[in-house]
Write a protein that holds these residues in place. Structure first.
Motif, short mmCIF file in Angstrom:
data_model
loop_
_atom_site.label_atom_id
_atom_site.label_comp_id
_atom_site.label_asym_id
_atom_site.label_seq_id
_atom_site.Cartn_x
_atom_site.Cartn_y
_atom_site.Cartn_z
N LEU A 31 0.63 -1.42 -0.11
CA LEU A 31 -0.17 0.02 0.21
C LEU A 31 0.72 1.57 0.08
CD1 LEU A 31 -2.95 -0.92 2.76
CD2 LEU A 31 -3.29 -0.48 0.47
N VAL A 34 1.56 1.71 -3.45
CA VAL A 34 0.64 2.40 -4.12
C VAL A 34 0.25 4.25 -4.25
CG1 VAL A 34 -2.08 3.16 -4.11
CG2 VAL A 34 -1.10 0.69 -4.16
N ARG A 35 0.10 4.07 -2.32
CA ARG A 35 0.08 5.15 -2.72
C ARG A 35 1.31 6.62 -3.00
NH1 ARG A 35 2.47 9.65 0.32
NH2 ARG A 35 4.97 8.59 0.20
N ALA A 58 -5.39 4.11 -0.19
CA ALA A 58 -4.53 3.80 0.44
C ALA A 58 -4.04 4.27 1.97
CB ALA A 58 -2.66 4.19 -0.22
N ARG A 62 -4.71 0.98 4.42
CA ARG A 62 -3.99 1.11 5.96
C ARG A 62 -4.85 0.41 6.89
NH1 ARG A 62 -0.29 4.51 4.07
NH2 ARG A 62 -1.15 5.79 5.01
#
Length: 280
Positions: A31, A34-35, A58, A62
């Motif tokens: 993640l 992704v962020r 994201a 989380r």
């Protein structure tokens, strides 16, 4: 020789809780990718994914991952205690058996702690916090509070000891996060999972101490007559290997040295003799 070292319930528990911390960390690393934009949706991933804000998505993901890991860990504890009432390994404490029939993991855990005469300590207090935190996260209208006994223990335990054992955990901040209905941090989830694993293993050790390997063998034979009947028909060498493999799946471990008359130890010959006496 075979030694009864753990209950079958512990196998189920470990299958569930397994590498929960590792999986959670892996998800969070993904993640973060992704962020930051390092990770994007591949063309072969045939799903619709068009977040308005990748960073916000994201962040929420989380939070979802941490909440899910906490819920999974508490459910693993619930499953372990529930399996203690299942045959062939079955606790003889009738009041405990009655308690583990209820749906409340809080009551089940309290019953287990009471039955084994465990005293309140930091891991047990952390588990209670995890149970109430999980309930508040999963059940929309829940406003569960942590019992004063456990909250006091968490606040008053030496902070240095806590930080050394749980990698810098701040129990006071953890309690504040719980009271404010925040999601637990990664460090807080990891501490709860670690505590659940530790306490369950200690419970299991105590349970098998008072359990007779011979009596347990009789119960196993009674519950698995057909499967064992097939094993007993093969040649002696193959029969022994099959029996060992079967009983290893029931909580026994192979040992080279030991006194055959010890309560938690049984030989293959004794298993065969017990089968002859009780399989009919």
């Amino acid at each position: 020789m075979l030694e009864l070292r753990h209950t079958p319930a512990l196998n189920h528990f470990k299958d569930l809780i397994g590498q929960t911390n590792h999986y959670l960390i892996t998800i969070l690393i993904g993640l973060e990718g992704v962020r930051s934009g390092i990770v994007t949706k591949g063309e072969s991933f045939n799903v619709t994914w068009q977040p308005k804000s990748i960073e916000d998505s994201a962040k929420r993901s989380r939070r979802f991952a941490r909440n899910s890991a906490l819920s999974w860990a508490v459910d693993s504890l619930d499953t372990y205690i529930g399996f203690l009432g299942k045959k062939p390994f079955c606790i003889s404490d009738s009041s405990f058996l009655k308690e583990i029939e209820v749906r409340s993991v809080y009551r089940k855990f309290n019953a287990a702690v009471k039955s084994l005469n465990f005293q309140t300590d930091f891991p047990i207090s952390l588990i209670h916090l995890g149970i109430q935190w999980r309930n508040n996260l999963v059940h929309f209208h829940a406003e569960n509070e942590l019992d004063h006994e456990y909250a006091t223990f968490l606040r008053n335990t030496d902070k240095k000891d806590i930080q050394e054992r749980f990698r810098g955990l701040d129990s006071s901040l953890m309690l504040d996060n719980f009271k404010n209905n925040y999601s637990p941090t990664l460090k807080e989830v990891a501490a709860i999972i670690q505590s659940i694993h530790f306490v369950v293993v200690e419970m299991d050790k105590e349970l098998v101490k008072s359990y007779s390997a011979t009596d347990y063998c009789k119960r196993i034979i009674k519950e698995n007559k057909q499967e064992l009947a097939i094993m007993m028909k093969v040649n002696s060498d193959l029969q022994e290997r099959k029996l060992i493999r079967f009983f290893l799946s029931k909580g026994f471990s192979m040992i080279e040295n030991g006194q055959p008359n010890q309560k938690n130890i049984i030989t293959i010959e004794e298993i065969k003799k017990t089968y002859t006496q009780h399989a009919v």
